[in-house]
Scaffold this active site. Structure first.
Site, PDB file in Angstrom:
ATOM      1  N   LYS A  25     -15.243  20.240  35.278  1.00  0.00           N
ATOM      2  CA  LYS A  25     -16.014  20.254  36.525  1.00  0.00           C
ATOM      3  C   LYS A  25     -15.422  21.265  37.482  1.00  0.00           C
ATOM      4  O   LYS A  25     -14.226  21.286  37.724  1.00  0.00           O
ATOM      5  CB  LYS A  25     -15.991  18.857  37.176  1.00  0.00           C
ATOM      6  CG  LYS A  25     -16.857  18.756  38.416  1.00  0.00           C
ATOM      7  CD  LYS A  25     -18.326  18.791  38.060  1.00  0.00           C
ATOM      8  CE  LYS A  25     -19.172  19.155  39.273  1.00  0.00           C
ATOM      9  NZ  LYS A  25     -19.068  20.556  39.674  1.00  0.00           N
ATOM     10  N   LYS A  62     -16.927  14.731  42.092  1.00  0.00           N
ATOM     11  CA  LYS A  62     -18.037  14.220  41.287  1.00  0.00           C
ATOM     12  C   LYS A  62     -17.546  13.613  39.972  1.00  0.00           C
ATOM     13  O   LYS A  62     -18.239  12.783  39.375  1.00  0.00           O
ATOM     14  CB  LYS A  62     -19.047  15.341  41.008  1.00  0.00           C
ATOM     15  CG  LYS A  62     -19.779  15.838  42.247  1.00  0.00           C
ATOM     16  CD  LYS A  62     -20.815  16.881  41.888  1.00  0.00           C
ATOM     17  CE  LYS A  62     -21.597  17.355  43.100  1.00  0.00           C
ATOM     18  NZ  LYS A  62     -20.810  18.196  44.000  1.00  0.00           N
ATOM     19  N   SER A 112     -23.808  20.583  39.584  1.00  0.00           N
ATOM     20  CA  SER A 112     -23.051  20.214  40.781  1.00  0.00           C
ATOM     21  C   SER A 112     -23.979  19.889  41.949  1.00  0.00           C
ATOM     22  O   SER A 112     -23.932  20.517  43.006  1.00  0.00           O
ATOM     23  CB  SER A 112     -22.068  21.318  41.172  1.00  0.00           C
ATOM     24  OG  SER A 112     -20.986  20.781  41.904  1.00  0.00           O
ATOM     25  N   SER A 140     -16.017  19.737  44.556  1.00  0.00           N
ATOM     26  CA  SER A 140     -16.905  19.015  43.634  1.00  0.00           C
ATOM     27  C   SER A 140     -16.179  18.337  42.485  1.00  0.00           C
ATOM     28  O   SER A 140     -16.819  17.653  41.684  1.00  0.00           O
ATOM     29  CB  SER A 140     -17.976  19.958  43.086  1.00  0.00           C
ATOM     30  OG  SER A 140     -19.030  20.059  44.003  1.00  0.00           O
TER      31      SER A 140
END
Length: 537
Positions: free
Chosen positions: A474, A105, A367, A102
């Site tokens: 993140k 992202k 997420s 992730s």
């Protein structure tokens, strides 16, 4: 790859997050500035880039965490730089490829902010080109047109410390049905159509696995997203031992068939549940056992046919309000036959999305894979007319180049990081963070990231440590990969950009996260020039 039935034990971890991108020329907005990369050393070993004592202390702690039994068998890429000067403070394989999970992202949400702007909104409409006669009969089809809004649900915005919901999951669709009924419609002679043709009919990006698509994190991608294209399936024991367990599928009960083979066992007996669905099937198979004293289990199932489901849902909600549907609910996909000879002219109901800034906050804090996919497609569609993943990824690739990222350092196949084909370098992640920090929306971007010990996917990590409230980053977890990248402020006030990517680890996710968290705590505690000693009189 031959598709076969996927059977999941219920308690097997399934919270996988990720994203991917490939190569194009973005027409970025004026708020995005061209950027030159900071120089950084690459290599396969640790870089001693400075003689500072604090850097040496940090290096020793980071090396110790990565060389411990367990982490030592994995592959690690780490890059830590000074956010102001770009000085490299620690580097391990900064130019090597790693699955970002992730952390992908980070790229998608920066792309969306740069190209669409924080205040961007979009509309979802229910409309018709037919006429409504004096008796309330709509002569023609009723068309729901999706334009990529990922938040057609009951979420409360703005996002606080955690996700909050209010009302039923179908809240927005109930509002559509109310709006149509309020216009005096009592009968629809045609079909109820859900039109997701804004994007090509590519529900699952390249690199997603058949194991993913049963669950919420692998929900199908569509310009129409009802409650994240998921539904809740609740399972509870029966009143008596030996009887089939009870289940509740809510509004999905008319769309999916449930083959329930779960039996209720004796009190204190083992609980063992399995869920299966053949790709493309509308039959969900439940099997296993639940003891009499088991708690209700909520399974969040991904919907494979979002537009078809949306049409069916809207039709049922209309009928519940006394609107007769003469036709059938159906979907309209890109490349299919036209709905009408002319596009819908009369809007009977509409929903305006939250500002992009709120959407990105939810996407990064929580997420959300589907949301990231739609952000990638939306940005490329609005600025370059792209309608499929190939063109969207080309558009994204040109944006990364404009952000100063070295060619070849980002290889993505989706927008969320769930694709196992995604590859990035720590150097690329840090350069993206540096680029974003210099933009007018840079502080907003930073604020959308989870905060250590506070919220989002970092709410339970690094609590009661010096890193709490000092790490905005993140997370990423996929298979044998774990990642954390973002911004940090040390106890001595030095601001850092960092990326920690771990692949090929045979560690459970919590254990891998402990390694990453230890490095973050060491960053916060050790890095930063020592304060000047007070002069003695």
């Amino acid at each position: 790859m031959a598709l076969q039935r996927k059977v999941h034990a219920f308690l097997v971890g399934c919270a996988i997050f990720g994203m991917v991108v490939s190569a194009g020329t973005p027409n970025t907005s004026a708020q995005s500035r061209p950027f030159k990369p900071a120089s950084s050393r690459s290599g396969t070993a640790n870089s001693k880039s400075t003689a500072r004592a604090d850097v040496e202390r940090f290096r020793q702690r980071a090396d110790a965490a990565l060389s411990a039994a367990g982490p030592d068998k994995g592959a690690w890429g780490v890059l830590v730089t000074d956010a102001t000067t770009g000085e490299v403070l620690y580097a391990r394989n900064p130019g090597g490829y790693f699955m970002p999970a992730s952390n992908a992202k980070l790229f998608t949400t920066a792309l969306a902010l740069a190209t669409l702007g924080p205040d961007y909104r979009l509309r979802t409409t229910v409309a018709s080109s037919g006429t409504i006669d004096a008796n309330g009969v709509l002569i023609g089809d009723l068309v729901l047109t999706g334009r990529g809004d990922a938040s057609l649900s009951n979420r409360k915005f703005p996002y606080g410390k955690k996700e909050e919901r209010e009302g039923p999951p179908e809240k927005v669709f109930a509002e559509f049905a109310d709006a149509v009924a309020a216009r005096g419609v009592k009968e629809v002679t045609g079909d109820v159509i859900a039109d997701d043709s804004m994007f090509q009919h590519e529900q699952f990006p390249s690199g997603w696995l058949v194991d993913d698509i049963l669950w919420s994190y692998g929900a199908a991608v569509s310009a129409i997203a009802v409650n994240d294209n998921t539904f809740s399936l609740e399972v509870r024991p029966a009143a008596n031992e030996g009887e089939p367990a009870r289940y509740e599928a809510g509004l999905a009960a008319d769309f999916y068939s449930i083959d329930n083979l779960i039996r209720t066992g004796a009190r204190g007996s083992e609980e063992k549940l399995a869920v299966a669905r053949d790709p493309g099937s509308r039959v969900i198979h439940l099997s296993g056992t639940m003891p009499l004293d088991a708690q209700t289990r909520r399974l969040t199932i991904g919907i494979e046919e979002p537009a078809e489901y949306a049409a069916s849902l809207l039709a049922r909600l209309l009928e519940a309000r006394g609107v007769k549907i003469d036709g059938t609910p159906r979907a309209r996909h890109a490349g299919g036959p036209p709905v009408d000879a002319a596009p819908p002219q009369t809007v009977l109901g509409e929903h305006t999305s939250v500002p992009l800034s709120d959407e990105i906050r939810l996407t990064n804090k929580n997420s959300e894979n589907l949301h990231a996919e739609l952000l990638l497609l939306l940005a490329a569609h609005e600025k370059a007319g792209a309608s499929d993943y190939e063109d969207a990824l080309k558009f994204a690739s040109d944006f990364f180049r404009a952000a100063g990222i070295t060619d070849g350092d980002v290889v993505l196949s989706d927008g969320s990081g769930l694709s196992r084909k995604d590859l990035v370098t720590p150097r690329a992640v840090v350069q993206l963070l540096r680029y974003a920090a210099a933009q007018p929306w840079g502080e907003l971007y930073r604020s959308t990231l989870p905060v250590a010990g506070e919220d989002g996917t970092l709410s339970d990590r690094m609590k009661n440590t010096p890193a709490a409230d000092r790490i905005f980053a993140k997370t990423g977890t996929i298979g044998h990969g774990n990642a954390l990248s973002g911004y940090a402020t040390t106890l001595r006030g030095e601001r850092l950009l960092f990326s920690i990517l771990g692949n090929n680890n045979n560690l459970h996710a919590p254990d891998a996260n402990k390694v990453i968290d230890a490095i973050c705590v060491a960053m916060v505690e050790e890095l930063g020039p020592a304060p000047h000693a007070n002069k003695r009189k």
